[in-house]
Write an enzyme that holds these catalytic residues in place. Structure first.
Site, PDB file in Angstrom:
ATOM      1  CB  THR A   1      11.336   8.666  -3.362  1.00  0.00           C
ATOM      2  OG1 THR A   1      11.127   9.385  -4.534  1.00  0.00           O
ATOM      3  CG2 THR A   1      12.759   7.715  -3.405  1.00  0.00           C
ATOM      4  CG  ASP A   2       8.071   9.297  -7.686  1.00  0.00           C
ATOM      5  OD1 ASP A   2       8.884   9.838  -7.197  1.00  0.00           O
ATOM      6  OD2 ASP A   2       7.385   9.931  -8.315  1.00  0.00           O
ATOM      7  CD  GLU A   3      13.209  11.886  -6.716  1.00  0.00           C
ATOM      8  OE1 GLU A   3      14.229  12.004  -7.031  1.00  0.00           O
ATOM      9  OE2 GLU A   3      12.502  12.766  -6.183  1.00  0.00           O
TER      10      GLU A   3
ATOM     11  CE1 TYR B   1      16.092  10.892  -1.517  1.00  0.00           C
ATOM     12  CE2 TYR B   1      15.072  11.401  -3.587  1.00  0.00           C
ATOM     13  CZ  TYR B   1      15.180  10.991  -2.104  1.00  0.00           C
ATOM     14  OH  TYR B   1      13.860  10.926  -1.698  1.00  0.00           O
TER      15      TYR B   1
ATOM     16  CE  LYS C   1      14.237   7.002   0.557  1.00  0.00           C
ATOM     17  NZ  LYS C   1      13.999   7.139   1.828  1.00  0.00           N
TER      18      LYS C   1
END
Ligand code: NAD
Ligand code: TYD
Length: 350
Positions: free
Chosen positions: A132-134, A157, A161
């Protein structure tokens, strides 16, 4: 069959679109969908391929290392596309350990199973990790996330990741495993579990329930139609360079409040309601703890090097998405019964 691809998390939102694409487009590949069927996994998402001769399903938890070894042996797995994860930021705030167990521990289990099964021929198999870009954190002063942007995860989260991404790259460096990682922006579209902003609002507008907007609704996300992400995963899997990272995004930034208003307008039209009536449901609620202000992806690398582009404009994708939810009431009822009701009550009514 030319490849036997293990797709993890194939019963979830993005995974089901990836599985459907691969099963139908590549009849010469054996596709093994491995999923623990948590609250987010639903085999109803795979009805259209469940009887295809090249489709297989295994109900396995990636926390179970022995079970993973058996699956690699049973299906002679040649490549992995890893999507299985705990994926909801709000849940990671109330139960971070669940995210460590699946996203970190589970990913390392899967890497170990692949390393064991592919010993002596690690250069002939691909481990593709979907992220993810997060992991890049929150943008405050303009700019975009590039593949070279330093990791700065801000939620449990995104921290889990980020850790899993680091393990994948560490296995590439240490054991010479052939890996590729992609980091995508927020997805939307059919089969999205209604705990996430867009399907939650569609469901609540339909039922005339309050639309909870965190803080002032000023947070910005870059939205991509889920089928375009599945196409990007197909592209990266087949044409991505081993060891590389590809950012995937929609070049489509929206403030949350503007998306919620757009959904209200579109649904008023579709449901034959008076213009402006659904907007009255908008309710500003307490902000998410540590809420990231803005995510924005620069997807130039995958565009230029691999020739991928988003195919749908946002307005078109949102229309398709609303129409899908209105036509699939039974799906929505099934996934929002029982445990979901309890989750919703605890999150929004306390
Ligand atoms: P999802 O929550 O809809 O689906 C996750 C799937 O993984 C479910 O089918 C669930 O049953 C399965 N799963 C969970 N824990 C498992 C375990 N321990 N063992 C086996 N299976 C397990 O998630 P999603 O939105 O489809 O996201 C898929 C992947 O894409 C995730 O890795 C996520 O981090 C990443 N991603 C998501 C988005 C997004 O906007 N949704 C954006 C970028 C990247
Ligand atoms: P979400 O769909 O949870 O995705 P992510 O947090 O991974 O970006 O949330 C998208 C944005 O919408 C995020 O800024 C949080 C916000 N949001 C709300 O305002 N209300 C809600 O009820 C939810 C679930 C999210």
């Amino acid at each position: 069959m030319s490849k036997s691809i293990l797709i993890t998390g194939g019963a979830g939102f993005i995974g089901c679109h990836v599985v459907r694409l691969f099963v139908t487009k590549y009849s010469e590949y054996k596709i093994v969908n491995l999923d623990a069927l948590t609250y987010a996994g639903n085999l109803e998402n795979l009805k259209e391929v469940e009887n295809a001769p090249n489709y297989n399903f295994e109900k396995v938890d990636i926390q179970d290392a022995d079970a993973l070894d058996l699956i690699f042996a049973k299906h002679q797995i040649s490549d992995v596309i890893h999507l299985a994860a705990e994926s909801h930021v709000d849940r990671s705030i109330s139960d971070p350990m669940a995210f460590v167990k699946t996203n970190v521990f589970g990913t390392v289990n899967l890497l170990n199973a692949a390393k064991k099964a592919w010993v002596g021929e690690l250069d002939q198999h691909l481990f593709y990790h979907v992220s993810t870009d997060e992991v890049y954190g929150s943008l405050h002063d303009g700019g975009f996330f590039l593949e070279t942007t330093a990791y700065d995860p801000q939620s449990p989260y995104s921290a889990s990741k980020a850790a899993s991404d680091h393990f994948v790259r560490a296995y590439a460096n240490t054991y010479k495993m052939k890996t590729v990682v992609s980091n995508c922006s927020n997805n939307y579209g059919p089969n999205h579990f209604p705990e996430k902003l867009i399907p939650l609002c569609i469901n609540n507008i339909k039922n005339s329930k309050p639309l909870p907007v965190y803080g002032k609704g000023e947070n910005v996300r870059d939205w991509l139609f889920v089928k375009d992400h599945a196409r990007a995963i197909d592209t990266v899997f087949h044409r991505g360079k081993p060891g590389e990272t590809y950012n995937i995004g929609g070049f489509n930034e929206w403030k949350n409040i503007d998306i919620v208003r757009l959904l209200c307008q579109k649904m008023d039209q579709k449901l034959g309601r008076e213009a402006g009536s659904s907007e009255k449901l908008i309710t500003f609620v307490q902000d998410r703890a540590g809420h990231d202000l803005r995510y924005a992806i620069d997807a130039t690398k995958i565009q230029k090097e691999l020739g991928w582009d988003p195919s749908l404009q946002f307005e078109e994708g949102i229309e398709l998405t609303i129409d899908w939810y209105l036509a699939n009431e039974e799906w929505l009822e099934h996934v929002t019964s029982g445990a979901y009701q309890q989750y919703y009550k605890e999150l929004y009514e306390n």
